[in-house]
Scaffold this active site. Structure first.
Site, mmCIF file in Angstrom:
data_model
loop_
_atom_site.group_PDB
_atom_site.id
_atom_site.type_symbol
_atom_site.label_atom_id
_atom_site.label_comp_id
_atom_site.label_asym_id
_atom_site.label_seq_id
_atom_site.Cartn_x
_atom_site.Cartn_y
_atom_site.Cartn_z
ATOM 1 N N TYR A 178 25.816 -1.534 9.657
ATOM 2 C CA TYR A 178 25.276 -2.785 10.189
ATOM 3 C C TYR A 178 23.824 -2.567 10.613
ATOM 4 O O TYR A 178 23.406 -1.461 10.941
ATOM 5 C CB TYR A 178 26.122 -3.301 11.357
ATOM 6 C CG TYR A 178 26.285 -2.349 12.517
ATOM 7 C CD1 TYR A 178 25.296 -2.179 13.468
ATOM 8 C CD2 TYR A 178 27.462 -1.627 12.673
ATOM 9 C CE1 TYR A 178 25.435 -1.309 14.529
ATOM 10 C CE2 TYR A 178 27.624 -0.750 13.746
ATOM 11 C CZ TYR A 178 26.616 -0.603 14.663
ATOM 12 O OH TYR A 178 26.766 0.270 15.712
ATOM 13 N N CYS A 179 23.040 -3.626 10.570
ATOM 14 C CA CYS A 179 21.626 -3.607 10.960
ATOM 15 C C CYS A 179 20.893 -2.437 10.304
ATOM 16 O O CYS A 179 20.211 -1.645 10.962
ATOM 17 C CB CYS A 179 21.488 -3.553 12.483
ATOM 18 S SG CYS A 179 20.111 -4.535 13.133
ATOM 19 N N ASP A 180 21.016 -2.343 8.997
ATOM 20 C CA ASP A 180 20.463 -1.216 8.251
ATOM 21 C C ASP A 180 18.956 -1.373 8.080
ATOM 22 O O ASP A 180 18.416 -2.480 8.130
ATOM 23 C CB ASP A 180 21.145 -1.162 6.878
ATOM 24 C CG ASP A 180 20.917 0.148 6.156
ATOM 25 O OD1 ASP A 180 20.520 1.127 6.816
ATOM 26 O OD2 ASP A 180 21.162 0.196 4.932
#
Length: 246
Positions: A141-143
């Site tokens: 997530y939130c890469d």
């Protein structure tokens, strides 16, 4: 970058009582720096357990239902103004923020800011014999390009926000907020599960891989000792920051 401002202030805050107020404090500090009322500031902070979602994600068809249900499962939902994806916050996840002014003749680009943000974290991890590398982490997530990964697993995510300065007598053009989230004493797979749970309840098909992130607790060879890992990392981060700004 650490030596351009004449002085940095380091704020080491205790675990917040109100997660939304803790999140909004970064924006408040950013406004102060942008207006010239505050100099360059580093902030280390922790939140109680919650999910932090983006403004864009509030438009998911089931967002209202997710925001109503998740507090019953122990994960209240708060909204941030920056982009990315939903992220978990809880004690044991350290948030590290750099807030500083930019001038027309002294301007740092996005990559330089990210590297400055991550360098104290890299130095602190090096003290524990953990080598961190920059790079995207597929499935997380939130890469982003400026994740920090240890042994191929994500341990830190990063973000930036820029605020244009109002007219001021100090020549400040804008202020930058750079944020990093470091998983210290955290169940990385469990955090990903709760991010996915939000997406499920909110009616979005996106899902993230729980096996691509990790924490210092899971990596550090001495993590089975009685050491308070989060307190130790707070100290190591502050020491690394002082070393870089000396």
């Amino acid at each position: 970058m650490f030596h351009r401002p004449p002085r940095w202030r380091f704020i080491d805050e205790p675990l917040a009582a109100d997660p939304l107020q803790a999140l909004e404090r970064d924006t408040y500090l950013l406004k102060e720096v942008a207006s010239g009322k505050r100099g360059a500031t580093a902030r280390l902070w922790e939140n109680p357990q919650c999910l932090v979602v983006t403004r864009k994600e509030t438009r998911f068809p089931g967002f209202s239902e997710a925001r109503e249900q998740l507090p019953n499962e122990g994960w209240p939902v708060i909204v941030r103004e920056s982009g990315g994806t939903t992220v978990p916050h809880h004690p044991g996840i350290l948030n590290f923020s750099l807030i500083f002014p930019q001038y027309p003749d002294i301007h740092f680009d996005l990559d330089t800011v990210y590297m400055a943000l991550c360098e104290p974290i890299r130095l602190a991890l090096k003290t524990l014999n953990l080598d961190a590398e920059y790079g995207e982490t597929k499935g997380s997530y939130c890469d982003g390009r400026y994740n920090l990964n240890v042994r191929g697993l994500k341990i830190t995510g990063t973000a930036q926000k820029i605020m244009v300065s109002p007219p001021n007598d100090k020549g400040i053009k804008q202020a930058v907020l750079a944020q990093a989230m470091l998983m210290v004493d955290a169940d990385a797979a469990g955090g990903t599960h709760w991010v996915n749970r939000f997406y499920e309840l909110a009616g979005n098909d996106r899902r993230f891989d729980p096996d691509v992130s990790t924490s210092i607790k899971d990596l550090w060879d001495d993590s089975d000792s009685d050491t308070d890992i989060t307190l130790m990392m707070r100290d190591l981060l502050q020491q690394a920051f002082i070393q870089l700004t000396r």
